[in-house]
Design an enzyme around this catalytic site. Sequence first.
Site, PDB file in Angstrom:
ATOM      1  N   ASP A  49      -3.394   2.419  -5.833  1.00 25.99           N
ATOM      2  CA  ASP A  49      -2.193   2.482  -5.002  1.00 25.99           C
ATOM      3  C   ASP A  49      -2.012   1.310  -4.060  1.00 25.99           C
ATOM      4  O   ASP A  49      -1.174   1.380  -3.154  1.00 25.99           O
ATOM      5  CB  ASP A  49      -2.193   3.781  -4.193  1.00 25.99           C
ATOM      6  N   GLU A  50      -2.756   0.218  -4.234  1.00 29.70           N
ATOM      7  CA  GLU A  50      -2.543  -0.934  -3.363  1.00 29.70           C
ATOM      8  C   GLU A  50      -2.915  -2.220  -4.079  1.00 29.70           C
ATOM      9  O   GLU A  50      -3.733  -2.226  -4.998  1.00 29.70           O
ATOM     10  CB  GLU A  50      -3.353  -0.806  -2.064  1.00 29.70           C
TER      11      GLU A  50
ATOM     12  N   ASP B   5       0.852  -1.190   0.000  1.00 26.57           N
ATOM     13  CA  ASP B   5       0.000   0.000   0.000  1.00 26.57           C
ATOM     14  C   ASP B   5       0.888   1.240   0.000  1.00 26.57           C
ATOM     15  O   ASP B   5       1.745   1.407   0.872  1.00 26.57           O
ATOM     16  CB  ASP B   5      -0.896  -0.016   1.251  1.00 26.57           C
TER      17      ASP B   5
END
Length: 418
Positions: A121-122, A28
Site C-alpha cells: 500500500d505504499e 501511502d
Amino acid sequence: MSRRQFSVPARREPGPPDDTGCTTLHVDMDAFYASASLLSRPDLRGRPVIIGGSGRSVVLSATYEARAFGVTSAMPMAQARRLCPHAVVIPPDHRRYAAISEAIMATFATFTELVEPLSLDEAFLDVSGAARRVGPPARVGELLRDTIADEQGITCSVGVATTKFVAKLASGLAKPDGLLVVPRDETVAFLHQLPVAAIWGVGDRTEEHLHRLGLRTIADLAHTPVETLQRALGGAAGRTLHDLAWGRDPRPVERQRREKSIGADETFSYDVDDPAVVRRELLRLSDRTAARARAAGVSGRTVSIKVRFADFTTITRAKTLRGHTDVSREIHATAVELFDRLGLQRTRIRLVGVRLEGLARSSGTPIQATLDEPERGWREADRAVDRASARFGAGSVRPASLIPDSGSGSQDEQPDLS
C-alpha cells in the site's frame, strides 16, 4: 508523544509552497486494509472497525475511528478489544488487498517508470520525467490521489519533497487523505521543528537514548557534533542521523524490485498437537499463497514451510520443484510432504506458514503440466476460484475441508502476519 501524532510544522514563508525540484513522492494508502475491507461494508463507515481474527492473533489494520482509542497495527487482538470493546471486527480479505494493490501500482506506472514499492500500500515515485506531460510534482500528487479515489474507492496521502526521507515524513503528516509539499529551501526549517522520534529509524530505545543526551528535537540533533553522535550511537548510525537531521538523503528511487517470496502464516488460537489440524491449516495457507502469487502475476519454484512450536522454537523446510507453479493443489501437496517428513508425534505447535520462493513472472515462465493433469485441470479451477472470489468475496469458493462444521465454534479466518 506518539511518533504517529506529530503536528505539521509551521511554514515561515508566505504563499503556496514551491515544489520546484521536489520530484520525490511518497504515496501511502490511508488505513489500507481497513479501507479496502469497508468497500463491501459501507454501512460501517465512520465506525470503529478492526481488521483481524481472534484468540492470539494481532490487529492487521484499524480505521481511524478505532485508532482514536489507541488501537494500532500489530497490537494483540485481546488488547485491542479491551481498548475499543464496541469496535466491529472483520476478518482480512487478502485476495482483495492483492488485487487493489496491483491496480494501485499500475496507476503509479502510468505516471512514471520509477516506482519503488515498499509494501502493498505504499511506494516512492520519482516524477522528474512527468513534468512536461503531466505538470509539476504537486499536480502529479493530486492527480494520483484523485485517480486512486475514483478507481479504487479508497484514499491516500502524498508527501512531495526532494528526498525519500522527507517525502515519507511528509506523507505521514498529511494523513489522512492529504498532500504535503516540503519545498527545497524550507526543508531544514521544516525538519528542525519536529521531535527526534520523527526521524526514520529512530525507535523507542534510540529515542530514550537521545533524550538522555538532552536531544529532543531534530534541531538539537543537527547541532550536535557528528563525532558525539557516533560515540553515543555508533559510527554508521550517528552519521546517518546527523545527515537526516540536515535533510541529506542521497538514496535514489529504485525501479520496482521483484518480491523474493510470497506466503502466509497462521498463529493458532491455542497450541495444536493434531497433525490433521495442521494439514488442514496448510491447505488454507497454500490456497492463500497461491492466490497471492496469481494476483501478483508470478509463480515460484520452491515451496517452504515454517513451524513454530509452543516454546517458540522455529524451524523451516523447503523443496524445489521441477518447474514453476502457482497452483494451490501442488503447493499444498509439497507443504504436507515437508510437514510429514518432520515426523512430529503430538508435538504442540503454535504457528505454521507456507511460502512460495524463487519467483518469476508467470507471463514469461513456462509452467509444466503433470502427466495426470487433464487438459483443463487444477490451474483453470484456481483461476475460476479467483474470479468468484473477486466477485463474491474471499472464501466464497474453497475446499470442502475448509468449511467448518456447524456448531463447532472454530474460527475460520485469522489475520495473516506475513
